[in-house]
Design a protein around this motif. Structure first.
Motif, mmCIF file in Angstrom:
data_model
loop_
_atom_site.group_PDB
_atom_site.id
_atom_site.type_symbol
_atom_site.label_atom_id
_atom_site.label_comp_id
_atom_site.label_asym_id
_atom_site.label_seq_id
_atom_site.Cartn_x
_atom_site.Cartn_y
_atom_site.Cartn_z
ATOM 1 N N ALA A 257 0.841 -1.202 0.000
ATOM 2 C CA ALA A 257 0.000 0.000 0.000
ATOM 3 C C ALA A 257 0.869 1.243 0.000
ATOM 4 C CB ALA A 257 -0.921 0.009 1.214
ATOM 5 N N GLY A 258 0.330 2.300 -0.583
ATOM 6 C CA GLY A 258 1.014 3.578 -0.603
ATOM 7 C C GLY A 258 0.116 4.676 -0.064
ATOM 8 N N THR A 259 0.689 5.847 0.067
ATOM 9 C CA THR A 259 -0.069 7.037 0.407
ATOM 10 C C THR A 259 0.635 8.218 -0.243
ATOM 11 O OG1 THR A 259 -1.170 8.221 2.210
ATOM 12 C CG2 THR A 259 1.140 7.642 2.544
ATOM 13 N N SER A 260 -0.019 9.369 -0.246
ATOM 14 C CA SER A 260 0.586 10.535 -0.890
ATOM 15 C C SER A 260 1.223 11.444 0.140
ATOM 16 C CB SER A 260 -0.470 11.303 -1.695
ATOM 17 O OG SER A 260 -1.119 12.267 -0.888
ATOM 18 N N ILE A 261 2.231 12.177 -0.303
ATOM 19 C CA ILE A 261 2.909 13.104 0.594
ATOM 20 C C ILE A 261 1.947 14.187 1.082
ATOM 21 C CG2 ILE A 261 3.745 14.610 -1.267
ATOM 22 C CD1 ILE A 261 5.561 13.640 2.041
ATOM 23 N N HIS A 262 0.947 14.534 0.293
ATOM 24 C CA HIS A 262 0.000 15.564 0.713
ATOM 25 C C HIS A 262 -0.880 15.074 1.855
ATOM 26 C CE1 HIS A 262 0.786 16.897 -3.569
ATOM 27 N NE2 HIS A 262 1.216 17.880 -2.831
ATOM 28 N N SER B 71 3.313 -0.565 7.936
ATOM 29 C CA SER B 71 2.014 -1.032 7.439
ATOM 30 C C SER B 71 1.741 -0.468 6.049
ATOM 31 C CB SER B 71 0.899 -0.613 8.397
ATOM 32 O OG SER B 71 1.103 -1.146 9.685
ATOM 33 N N ILE B 72 2.086 0.809 5.861
ATOM 34 C CA ILE B 72 2.049 1.425 4.534
ATOM 35 C C ILE B 72 3.476 1.449 4.016
ATOM 36 C CG2 ILE B 72 1.664 3.590 3.289
ATOM 37 C CD1 ILE B 72 -0.778 4.040 4.991
ATOM 38 N N ASP B 73 3.664 0.905 2.824
ATOM 39 C CA ASP B 73 5.001 0.654 2.319
ATOM 40 C C ASP B 73 5.626 1.827 1.575
ATOM 41 O OD1 ASP B 73 4.918 -2.571 2.573
ATOM 42 O OD2 ASP B 73 2.998 -1.837 1.815
ATOM 43 N N ILE B 74 4.803 2.600 0.867
ATOM 44 C CA ILE B 74 5.327 3.538 -0.122
ATOM 45 C C ILE B 74 4.712 4.924 0.049
ATOM 46 C CG2 ILE B 74 5.326 4.049 -2.620
ATOM 47 C CD1 ILE B 74 5.472 0.973 -3.058
ATOM 48 N N ILE B 75 5.537 5.948 -0.107
ATOM 49 C CA ILE B 75 5.072 7.331 -0.193
ATOM 50 C C ILE B 75 5.289 7.807 -1.618
ATOM 51 C CG2 ILE B 75 5.269 9.679 0.685
ATOM 52 C CD1 ILE B 75 6.618 8.549 3.185
ATOM 53 N N SER B 76 4.270 8.405 -2.217
ATOM 54 C CA SER B 76 4.351 8.924 -3.575
ATOM 55 C C SER B 76 3.976 10.399 -3.599
ATOM 56 C CB SER B 76 3.410 8.147 -4.505
ATOM 57 O OG SER B 76 3.741 6.780 -4.546
#
Length: 423
Positions: A252-257, A296-301
């Motif tokens: 899973a990812g999430t955004s920098i914002h 738990s969240i792997d990636i920041i985009s």
């Protein structure tokens, strides 16, 4: 050419360390750490500043084809280099969508003018309409690194099952946007007191959990490799944890914002703060920050989404969603570092190592043999963000006028310097 970086604060996301040392680069690859400068090497004194793997950014919107006035491969590449992003993973939500090998080959040729590496995701379904799967095998042969319909969510579970099953048979990664399309249709904010007071059409955070639960059920059914592009609410985290505990091939990812802003930043209908999904509560923001910290969240985009002035200077409900973020990605991430939420090594694990690993790329590391895709930066350098100085064609950043810390000093791709900060 041989490069030898000395007096560098090496940010190693694999080892989780931040140590003063040196790095030697030859023929575009890292060949040694903490050694002496080879004979004839060009020595670069980093002055104690941070040297880290270049950012690998999943989910970048580029306007070619169809919206070149918003962003071109060249402008996106220049912005990425200035922001320490050395590999872009471009989305297929173009006009037309990247849903055939011919369109994919066109954008691959166009991307050659960029100073940074660009790989493309292709559409999972034709026209991104969620009904008929694309020629996944041919697209993969043509270079597609993953498959996604971006922010369009299919309501056709049978069509998604077929596409995921076929992707599974080819070992392809499927990237989805976890939202219930019915609940989120027409929404511009997260439901709650703030949205009610402002009179903005809103969506419950449950829409994200419902969309994720649906996707994870299909993943369990098909066994496909799956990545959720943006998890932004605390309510979605238990479902994600269950899927990982069950051994499903899920990241899973999430955004920098969504890590650095909350719903109150919208203020008096500031459209530069309109996103898909919308900004969440401060409770949700902190929960997602904690999820990145514990893995738990792997990636920041960056979820870089250029929009022209005409599409942003509209009433909040009608304005385009999204923001440019290639150049603001690293300084925004430094907010998490300076607040004590994440170490630099943990940030680059999520921004470089994990996305590269998920996509099967050799980048994101400081180990010998890895490509010399590097960013030299000062995490403490203060500056005032001026959107008109951004290299992106579009200037829609929520950080305009904000006081920020973290300046990119130099960026290298394959050992070649592609950006140097002005003195």
């Amino acid at each position: 050419m041989i490069l030898h970086f000395t007096n560098a604060r090496l940010i190693d996301p694999e080892g989780g360390t931040e140590d003063l040392g040196s790095l030697t680069v030859k023929n575009g690859l890292i060949v040694a750490r903490d050694g002496t400068a080879p004979k004839g090497a060009k020595v670069i004194d980093c002055g104690g500043k941070c040297l880290a793997p270049g950012i690998v950014d999943i989910g970048v919107k580029i306007g070619e084809p169809g919206e070149r006035h918003r962003e071109s491969f060249r402008s996106a590449g220049l912005a990425a280099a200035a922001g320490g992003v050395t590999t872009l993973i471009a989305r297929p939500d173009t006009l037309p969508a990247i849903d055939t090998p011919e369109v994919l080959e066109f954008v691959t040729r166009r991307a050659a003018e960029s100073p940074v590496r660009i790989r493309h995701m292709a559409a999972l379904t034709k026209g991104r309409d969620g009904r008929e799967m694309t020629e996944i095998g041919f697209l993969r042969d043509a270079g597609a690194i993953a498959f996604t319909d971006a922010t369009r969510v299919s309501t056709e579970a049978k069509a998604m099952t077929r596409a995921m099953s076929y992707a599974r048979s080819l070992g392809a990664l499927v990237v989805c946007h976890p939202q219930d399309p019915g609940l989120s249709a027409g929404a511009s904010a997260t439901s709650g007191k703030f949205a009610s007071l402002k009179g903005i059409p809103a969506v419950s955070p449950m829409a994200e959990r419902m969309g994720l639960e649906r996707d994870l059920a299909l993943v369990e059914m098909t066994g496909v490799a799956y990545h959720a592009d943006q998890i932004t609410t605390a309510r979605a985290l238990p479902a994600l944890a269950r899927a990982k505990a069950a051994g499903l091939d899920v990241t899973a990812g999430t955004s920098i914002h969504h890590l650095t802003l909350n719903e109150f930043d919208v203020g008096d209908y500031r459209t530069f703060f309109k996103f898909t999904p919308p900004l969440r509560s401060e409770v949700d923001r902190l929960a997602i920050v904690a999820a990145v910290a514990d893995g738990s969240i792997d990636i920041i985009s960056s979820m870089h989404t250029p929009a022209d002035e005409e599409s942003k200077r509209l009433p909040f409900e009608e304005a385009a969603a999204g923001a440019v973020a290639l150049e603001t990605f690293l300084p925004a991430a430094m907010r998490l570092y300076h607040a004590g939420h994440l170490s630099l090594a943990a940030l680059f694990r999520a921004m470089a190592l994990n996305p590269a690993t998920r996509l099967g790329l050799p980048q994101g590391r400081l180990t010998p043999g890895a490509p010399a895709d590097l960013v030299l930066f000062d995490p403490d350098a203060p500056f005032l963000m001026d959107r008109f100085k951004l290299r992106s064609k579009s200037k829609n950043t929520p950080f305009d006028g904000a006081r920020m810390e973290g300046k990119v000093l130099a960026t290298f791709v394959g050992g070649t310097q592609v950006f140097a900060a002005e003195e």
